[in-house]
Enzyme design. Structure first.
Site, PDB file in Angstrom:
ATOM      1  N   ASP A  12       0.850  -1.197   0.000  1.00 59.70           N
ATOM      2  CA  ASP A  12       0.000   0.000   0.000  1.00 59.70           C
ATOM      3  C   ASP A  12       0.887   1.248   0.000  1.00 59.70           C
ATOM      4  O   ASP A  12       1.792   1.379   0.845  1.00 59.70           O
ATOM      5  CB  ASP A  12      -0.907   0.011   1.237  1.00 59.70           C
ATOM      6  N   GLY A  38      -3.255  -5.527   0.547  1.00 61.90           N
ATOM      7  CA  GLY A  38      -3.872  -6.573  -0.276  1.00 61.90           C
ATOM      8  C   GLY A  38      -4.891  -7.261   0.607  1.00 61.90           C
ATOM      9  O   GLY A  38      -4.571  -7.665   1.742  1.00 61.90           O
ATOM     10  N   GLY A  40      -6.311 -10.112   0.573  1.00 65.30           N
ATOM     11  CA  GLY A  40      -6.005 -11.495   0.952  1.00 65.30           C
ATOM     12  C   GLY A  40      -5.010 -11.543   2.094  1.00 65.30           C
ATOM     13  O   GLY A  40      -5.254 -12.162   3.142  1.00 65.30           O
ATOM     14  N   ASN A  42      -4.134  -9.190   4.114  1.00 70.73           N
ATOM     15  CA  ASN A  42      -4.678  -8.562   5.338  1.00 70.73           C
ATOM     16  C   ASN A  42      -5.550  -9.549   6.110  1.00 70.73           C
ATOM     17  O   ASN A  42      -5.476  -9.637   7.344  1.00 70.73           O
ATOM     18  CB  ASN A  42      -5.539  -7.342   4.976  1.00 70.73           C
ATOM     19  N   THR A 209     -21.545  -5.585   6.323  1.00 69.59           N
ATOM     20  CA  THR A 209     -20.883  -4.736   7.324  1.00 69.59           C
ATOM     21  C   THR A 209     -21.354  -3.295   7.138  1.00 69.59           C
ATOM     22  O   THR A 209     -21.582  -2.835   6.019  1.00 69.59           O
ATOM     23  CB  THR A 209     -19.345  -4.840   7.242  1.00 69.59           C
ATOM     24  N   GLY A 211     -19.877  -0.399   8.668  1.00 65.36           N
ATOM     25  CA  GLY A 211     -18.927   0.597   9.166  1.00 65.36           C
ATOM     26  C   GLY A 211     -19.087   0.796  10.662  1.00 65.36           C
ATOM     27  O   GLY A 211     -19.153  -0.181  11.426  1.00 65.36           O
ATOM     28  N   ASP A 235      -7.466   5.301  11.149  1.00 70.22           N
ATOM     29  CA  ASP A 235      -7.365   4.893   9.739  1.00 70.22           C
ATOM     30  C   ASP A 235      -8.226   3.640   9.568  1.00 70.22           C
ATOM     31  O   ASP A 235      -7.914   2.598  10.135  1.00 70.22           O
ATOM     32  CB  ASP A 235      -5.890   4.601   9.416  1.00 70.22           C
ATOM     33  N   ASP A 241     -11.203  -6.163   6.291  1.00 75.22           N
ATOM     34  CA  ASP A 241     -10.326  -7.346   6.278  1.00 75.22           C
ATOM     35  C   ASP A 241     -10.159  -7.912   7.689  1.00 75.22           C
ATOM     36  O   ASP A 241     -10.199  -9.126   7.888  1.00 75.22           O
ATOM     37  CB  ASP A 241      -8.961  -6.978   5.694  1.00 75.22           C
ATOM     38  N   ASN A 265     -16.399  -7.420  15.201  1.00 75.83           N
ATOM     39  CA  ASN A 265     -16.566  -5.982  15.440  1.00 75.83           C
ATOM     40  C   ASN A 265     -15.491  -5.460  16.390  1.00 75.83           C
ATOM     41  O   ASN A 265     -14.955  -4.365  16.191  1.00 75.83           O
ATOM     42  CB  ASN A 265     -17.943  -5.697  16.058  1.00 75.83           C
TER      43      ASN A 265
HETATM   44  P1  ATP Z   1     -12.520  -1.116   4.555  1.00 78.60           P
HETATM   45  O1  ATP Z   1     -12.783  -1.158   3.077  1.00 78.60           O
HETATM   46  O2  ATP Z   1     -12.273   0.278   5.074  1.00 78.60           O
HETATM   47  O3  ATP Z   1     -11.535  -2.115   4.993  1.00 78.60           O
HETATM   48  P2  ATP Z   1     -15.189  -1.986   4.624  1.00 78.60           P
HETATM   49  O4  ATP Z   1     -15.789  -0.825   3.888  1.00 78.60           O
HETATM   50  O5  ATP Z   1     -14.994  -3.259   3.888  1.00 78.60           O
HETATM   51  O6  ATP Z   1     -13.848  -1.560   5.304  1.00 78.60           O
HETATM   52  P3  ATP Z   1     -16.894  -1.434   6.856  1.00 78.60           P
HETATM   53  O7  ATP Z   1     -18.307  -1.848   6.809  1.00 78.60           O
HETATM   54  O8  ATP Z   1     -16.584   0.018   6.668  1.00 78.60           O
HETATM   55  O9  ATP Z   1     -16.100  -2.355   5.838  1.00 78.60           O
HETATM   56  O10 ATP Z   1     -16.232  -1.856   8.235  1.00 78.60           O
HETATM   57  C1  ATP Z   1     -16.027  -3.230   8.567  1.00 78.60           C
HETATM   58  C2  ATP Z   1     -16.176  -3.385  10.061  1.00 78.60           C
HETATM   59  O11 ATP Z   1     -15.179  -2.605  10.714  1.00 78.60           O
HETATM   60  C3  ATP Z   1     -17.498  -2.906  10.620  1.00 78.60           C
HETATM   61  O12 ATP Z   1     -18.479  -3.925  10.516  1.00 78.60           O
HETATM   62  C4  ATP Z   1     -17.106  -2.575  12.060  1.00 78.60           C
HETATM   63  O13 ATP Z   1     -17.043  -3.752  12.835  1.00 78.60           O
HETATM   64  C5  ATP Z   1     -15.682  -2.044  11.909  1.00 78.60           C
HETATM   65  N1  ATP Z   1     -15.622  -0.587  11.783  1.00 78.60           N
HETATM   66  C6  ATP Z   1     -15.477   0.134  10.651  1.00 78.60           C
HETATM   67  N2  ATP Z   1     -15.450   1.449  10.918  1.00 78.60           N
HETATM   68  C7  ATP Z   1     -15.573   1.579  12.256  1.00 78.60           C
HETATM   69  C8  ATP Z   1     -15.628   2.687  13.172  1.00 78.60           C
HETATM   70  N3  ATP Z   1     -15.551   3.953  12.741  1.00 78.60           N
HETATM   71  N4  ATP Z   1     -15.790   2.412  14.497  1.00 78.60           N
HETATM   72  C9  ATP Z   1     -15.880   1.147  14.953  1.00 78.60           C
HETATM   73  N5  ATP Z   1     -15.820   0.065  14.140  1.00 78.60           N
HETATM   74  C10 ATP Z   1     -15.683   0.263  12.819  1.00 78.60           C
HETATM   75  O1  RIB Z   2      -9.028  -3.625   2.325  1.00 73.45           O
HETATM   76  C1  RIB Z   2      -7.920  -2.803   2.378  1.00 73.45           C
HETATM   77  C2  RIB Z   2      -6.966  -3.150   1.287  1.00 73.45           C
HETATM   78  O2  RIB Z   2      -7.572  -2.885   0.040  1.00 73.45           O
HETATM   79  C3  RIB Z   2      -5.699  -2.345   1.299  1.00 73.45           C
HETATM   80  O3  RIB Z   2      -4.686  -2.911   2.101  1.00 73.45           O
HETATM   81  C4  RIB Z   2      -5.314  -2.277  -0.157  1.00 73.45           C
HETATM   82  O4  RIB Z   2      -4.278  -3.147  -0.476  1.00 73.45           O
HETATM   83  C5  RIB Z   2      -6.586  -2.604  -0.926  1.00 73.45           C
HETATM   84  O5  RIB Z   2      -6.437  -3.699  -1.710  1.00 73.45           O
END
Ligand code: ATP
Ligand code: RIB
Length: 300
Positions: A12, A38, A40, A42, A209, A211, A235, A241, A265
């Site tokens: 990344d 990545g 996978g 992660n 999920t 967020g 972040d 992942d 969670n």
């Molecule tokens: P990303 O692409 O950023 O890795 P995502 O978009 O695939 O994540 P999200 O639904 O945003 O998935 O988040 C996955 C999980 O992470 C959520 O179900 C929750 O458990 C946790 N999470 C994400 N954001 C937060 C937050 N601001 N506070 C607490 N938990 C969070």
């Molecule tokens: O889910 C987060 C990942 O998505 C990052 O580590 C980046 O590699 C992208 O593939």
């Protein structure tokens, strides 16, 4: 209980900025760093840190990035005997802009795109020895489908994290054991259907999920929302992942879906307080130190 992750490994390239450029504009940002990523890799690291026995299957380039990616997986305890180095593609990379506590990402698959359906021959024994196979959408769709077919024929459970989103046929949704899109991905996967409709259509299989709101699934009778933990994120890259790796670990330790999602969670809430996709991923010891852990997630 063995998890095999077949999927992407990347470096990344992360830029933090207070101003996002418009098309054709140049701005001065704040920081640049590289991190392991990545989806996978992660997910493999997330599960391994939480105590699962994890093997990674995938491809990296014959470059310094590939060397570092393999060393990082090994240092986390992930088995890398099925990570192949290819000479005709560079290692995968992801180009991430962090802006206002959220990210936008461009993925260059590189060697990850060299994962081909016929490669299954080289790691079929690994799949057969697995209790759960985890997939994402950063390797070719045909390869994912061949692996899902193989696992279906051999009654091996599969978890598909359909990220980034791309359409998937009904046949493959039926064949996977768990499907874990975020809300945005769910909308792309199921166009013209409401979240309510699709959750009810795939009980105990489709987990969306949400967020900072947690995750939702349908248990066959009703929708169940498993709430997230309230934290101040640094972040959120890799939150999904961490969630997937943790959910898989809890399920393989005999936890029911609601408990597994609670565990996921908590792991993801801890991870978003650290920098980088893998930077904040907790160990089982870190999970146990959290006040809400109590003993409810203790594994045998
Ligand atoms: P990303 O692409 O950023 O890795 P995502 O978009 O695939 O994540 P999200 O639904 O945003 O998935 O988040 C996955 C999980 O992470 C959520 O179900 C929750 O458990 C946790 N999470 C994400 N954001 C937060 C937050 N601001 N506070 C607490 N938990 C969070
Ligand atoms: O889910 C987060 C990942 O998505 C990052 O580590 C980046 O590699 C992208 O593939």
């Amino acid at each position: 209980m063995k998890i095999t992750v077949v999927g992407s490994m990347s470096t990344d390239f992360v830029v933090t900025t207070d101003i996002k450029p418009n098309q054709g504009e140049t701005v001065i940002g704040k920081n640049f760093t590289t991190a392991f990523g990545g989806k996978g890799a992660n997910q493999a690291v997330a599960a391994s840190r939480l105590g699962a026995e994890v093997s990674m299957v995938g491809k990296v380039g014959n470059d310094a990035f590939g060397t570092a990616i393999i060393a990082n997986l090994e240092s986390t305890g992930v088995d890398i005997s099925h990570v192949e180095r290819v000479t005709h593609s560079e290692s995968g990379s992801a180009h991430i802009v962090l802006f206002q506590e959220d990210n936008s990402i461009i993925v260059i698959p590189g060697a990850n795109n060299e994962m081909l359906p016929q490669d299954i021959e080289t790691f079929s024994d690994q799949l057969l020895a697995s209790d759960l196979v985890i997939l994402q959408n950063e390797i070719p769709q045909a390869t994912n489908e061949a692996i899902i077919d193989f696992c279906w024929e051999h009654t091996i459970d599969t978890l598909l994290n359909p990220a980034p989103a791309r359409s998937i046929s009904e046949e493959y949704i039926e064949k996977v054991s768990y499907l874990t899109p975020n809300e945005h991905e769910a909308a792309i996967l199921f166009p013209g259907q409401t979240q309510k409709e699709v959750l009810a259509k795939y009980p105990n299989k489709l987990i969306i999920t949400l967020g900072s709101r947690g995750a939702v699934f349908h248990n066959g009778k009703e929708e169940v929302v498993v709430p997230a933990f309230k934290v101040k994120p640094l972040d959120t890259t890799g939150a999904g992942d961490t969630f997937n790796g943790a959910m898989a670990t809890a399920l393989l330790n005999g936890k029911e879906l609601p408990e597994a999602l609670g565990f996921a969670n908590l792991a993801a809430a801890i991870s978003v307080q650290g920098f980088g996709a893998q930077g904040g991923m907790p160990t089982l010891e870190m999970m146990k130190e959290h006040s809400s852990y109590e003993k409810k997630w203790d594994f045998k």
